[in-house]
Design a protein around this motif. Structure first.
Motif, PDB file in Angstrom:
ATOM      1  N   GLY A   9       4.951  46.680  28.420  1.00 33.54           N
ATOM      2  CA  GLY A   9       4.916  48.124  28.282  1.00 33.54           C
ATOM      3  C   GLY A   9       4.936  48.545  26.839  1.00 33.54           C
ATOM      4  N   LEU A  10       5.163  49.827  26.630  1.00 36.27           N
ATOM      5  CA  LEU A  10       5.226  50.408  25.292  1.00 36.27           C
ATOM      6  C   LEU A  10       6.688  50.668  24.936  1.00 36.27           C
ATOM      7  N   VAL A  11       7.103  50.194  23.773  1.00 33.92           N
ATOM      8  CA  VAL A  11       8.485  50.347  23.348  1.00 33.92           C
ATOM      9  C   VAL A  11       8.514  50.606  21.846  1.00 33.92           C
ATOM     10  N   GLN A  12       9.517  51.328  21.406  1.00 28.99           N
ATOM     11  CA  GLN A  12       9.664  51.571  19.967  1.00 28.99           C
ATOM     12  C   GLN A  12      10.258  50.353  19.277  1.00 28.99           C
ATOM     13  N   ALA A  13       9.981  50.238  18.007  1.00 28.04           N
ATOM     14  CA  ALA A  13      10.562  49.148  17.219  1.00 28.04           C
ATOM     15  C   ALA A  13      12.083  49.182  17.351  1.00 28.04           C
ATOM     16  N   GLY A  14      12.666  47.996  17.505  1.00 28.61           N
ATOM     17  CA  GLY A  14      14.096  47.885  17.711  1.00 28.61           C
ATOM     18  C   GLY A  14      14.508  47.880  19.162  1.00 28.61           C
ATOM     19  N   GLY A  15      13.574  48.198  20.046  1.00 31.33           N
ATOM     20  CA  GLY A  15      13.860  48.249  21.459  1.00 31.33           C
ATOM     21  C   GLY A  15      13.775  46.889  22.131  1.00 31.33           C
ATOM     22  N   SER A  16      13.906  46.904  23.450  1.00 29.83           N
ATOM     23  CA  SER A  16      13.930  45.673  24.234  1.00 29.83           C
ATOM     24  C   SER A  16      13.012  45.774  25.433  1.00 29.83           C
ATOM     25  N   GLY A  34       6.439  28.043  29.868  1.00 25.57           N
ATOM     26  CA  GLY A  34       6.319  28.576  28.524  1.00 25.57           C
ATOM     27  C   GLY A  34       5.787  29.998  28.508  1.00 25.57           C
ATOM     28  N   TRP A  35       6.050  30.661  27.390  1.00 26.35           N
ATOM     29  CA  TRP A  35       5.464  31.962  27.103  1.00 26.35           C
ATOM     30  C   TRP A  35       4.631  31.839  25.832  1.00 26.35           C
ATOM     31  N   PHE A  36       3.471  32.411  25.863  1.00 29.86           N
ATOM     32  CA  PHE A  36       2.583  32.484  24.711  1.00 29.86           C
ATOM     33  C   PHE A  36       2.155  33.942  24.539  1.00 29.86           C
ATOM     34  N   ARG A  37       1.595  34.242  23.394  1.00 22.11           N
ATOM     35  CA  ARG A  37       1.090  35.598  23.186  1.00 22.11           C
ATOM     36  C   ARG A  37      -0.164  35.562  22.337  1.00 22.11           C
ATOM     37  N   GLN A  38      -0.965  36.597  22.494  1.00 29.44           N
ATOM     38  CA  GLN A  38      -2.183  36.720  21.704  1.00 29.44           C
ATOM     39  C   GLN A  38      -2.376  38.165  21.296  1.00 29.44           C
ATOM     40  N   ALA A  39      -2.376  38.382  19.996  1.00 28.75           N
ATOM     41  CA  ALA A  39      -2.610  39.705  19.438  1.00 28.75           C
ATOM     42  C   ALA A  39      -4.106  39.888  19.185  1.00 28.75           C
ATOM     43  N   PRO A  40      -4.574  41.129  19.135  1.00 29.33           N
ATOM     44  CA  PRO A  40      -5.999  41.377  18.893  1.00 29.33           C
ATOM     45  C   PRO A  40      -6.482  40.705  17.613  1.00 29.33           C
ATOM     46  N   GLY A  41      -7.562  39.953  17.718  1.00 28.81           N
ATOM     47  CA  GLY A  41      -8.148  39.314  16.550  1.00 28.81           C
ATOM     48  C   GLY A  41      -7.427  38.062  16.077  1.00 28.81           C
ATOM     49  N   LYS A  42      -6.407  37.654  16.827  1.00 25.69           N
ATOM     50  CA  LYS A  42      -5.633  36.469  16.427  1.00 25.69           C
ATOM     51  C   LYS A  42      -5.686  35.411  17.516  1.00 25.69           C
ATOM     52  N   LYS A  86       9.587  44.161  17.148  1.00 27.50           N
ATOM     53  CA  LYS A  86       8.917  44.595  15.936  1.00 27.50           C
ATOM     54  C   LYS A  86       7.448  44.898  16.247  1.00 27.50           C
ATOM     55  N   PRO A  87       6.810  45.725  15.468  1.00 29.83           N
ATOM     56  CA  PRO A  87       5.385  45.992  15.701  1.00 29.83           C
ATOM     57  C   PRO A  87       4.542  44.719  15.745  1.00 29.83           C
ATOM     58  N   GLU A  88       4.923  43.726  14.969  1.00 31.38           N
ATOM     59  CA  GLU A  88       4.159  42.470  14.962  1.00 31.38           C
ATOM     60  C   GLU A  88       4.335  41.652  16.241  1.00 31.38           C
ATOM     61  N   ASP A  89       5.216  42.080  17.126  1.00 36.46           N
ATOM     62  CA  ASP A  89       5.334  41.435  18.435  1.00 36.46           C
ATOM     63  C   ASP A  89       4.296  41.964  19.424  1.00 36.46           C
ATOM     64  N   THR A  90       3.554  42.966  19.039  1.00 33.38           N
ATOM     65  CA  THR A  90       2.523  43.534  19.902  1.00 33.38           C
ATOM     66  C   THR A  90       1.470  42.487  20.233  1.00 33.38           C
ATOM     67  N   ALA A  91       1.260  42.269  21.519  1.00 32.89           N
ATOM     68  CA  ALA A  91       0.312  41.242  21.974  1.00 32.89           C
ATOM     69  C   ALA A  91       0.259  41.269  23.493  1.00 32.89           C
ATOM     70  N   VAL A  92      -0.686  40.522  24.020  1.00 33.98           N
ATOM     71  CA  VAL A  92      -0.664  40.201  25.441  1.00 33.98           C
ATOM     72  C   VAL A  92       0.153  38.920  25.597  1.00 33.98           C
ATOM     73  N   TYR A  93       1.125  38.965  26.477  1.00 34.91           N
ATOM     74  CA  TYR A  93       2.015  37.837  26.687  1.00 34.91           C
ATOM     75  C   TYR A  93       1.620  37.117  27.976  1.00 34.91           C
ATOM     76  N   TYR A  94       1.530  35.797  27.862  1.00 33.52           N
ATOM     77  CA  TYR A  94       1.137  34.960  28.978  1.00 33.52           C
ATOM     78  C   TYR A  94       2.238  33.956  29.307  1.00 33.52           C
ATOM     79  N   VAL A 121       4.530  47.495  20.654  1.00 33.88           N
ATOM     80  CA  VAL A 121       5.713  47.957  19.932  1.00 33.88           C
ATOM     81  C   VAL A 121       5.263  48.936  18.856  1.00 33.88           C
ATOM     82  N   SER A 122       5.727  50.164  18.970  1.00 33.14           N
ATOM     83  CA  SER A 122       5.337  51.196  18.009  1.00 33.14           C
ATOM     84  C   SER A 122       6.353  51.265  16.874  1.00 33.14           C
ATOM     85  N   SER A 123       5.865  51.621  15.700  1.00 38.44           N
ATOM     86  CA  SER A 123       6.747  51.688  14.531  1.00 38.44           C
ATOM     87  C   SER A 123       7.350  53.065  14.360  1.00 38.44           C
TER      88      SER A 123
END
Length: 123
Positions: A9-16, A34-42, A86-94, A121-123
């Motif tokens: 979902g969508l959460v503010q920075a610092g949230g859970s 396991g959990w993996f993630r993929q951010a856009p372009g990464k 953190k905003p850098e945690d934004t990704a699709v989680y698998y 994660v929004s800043s």
């Protein structure tokens, strides 16, 4: 084995957020999860893994101390509790299952994959 991830979902920075991954069609207690993630372009990156026996875990350095992986073998479910997001945690989680008991950080070692859940994660 079918894996169904949820809880993003969508959460503010610092949230859970707490992600869940429900497994069906196999013997869940025989797989490392396991959990993996993929951010856009990464590229896809490792986040965390928990052994089939629940005795061992590994985390990516970027999430240590903030994320906790757990599992309930009676419910065929693995969880990822994500705190201090953190905003850098934004990704699709698998979520993914590995039958080889290697506690691997490499995605190529995992035989089964869920469909992914979006975390923003929004800043």
């Amino acid at each position: 084995v079918q894996l169904q991830a949820s809880g993003g979902g969508l959460v503010q920075a610092g949230g859970s957020l707490r992600l869940s991954c429900a497994a069906s069609g196999g013997t869940f207690s025989r797989y490392d999860m396991g959990w993996f993630r993929q951010a856009p372009g990464k590229e896809r990156e490792f986040v965390a893994v928990i052994s089939w026996s629940i005795t061992s875990t590994r985390y990516a350095d970027s999430v240590k101390g903030r994320f906790t992986i757990s599992r309930d073998n009676a419910k065929n479910t693995v969880y990822l509790q994500m705190n201090s997001l953190k905003p850098e945690d934004t990704a699709v989680y698998y979520c993914a299952a590995d039958i080889d008991f290697e506690l691997s950080m490499r995605g190529i070692k995992y035989e089964y994959w869920g469909q992914g859940t979006q975390v923003t994660v929004s800043s």
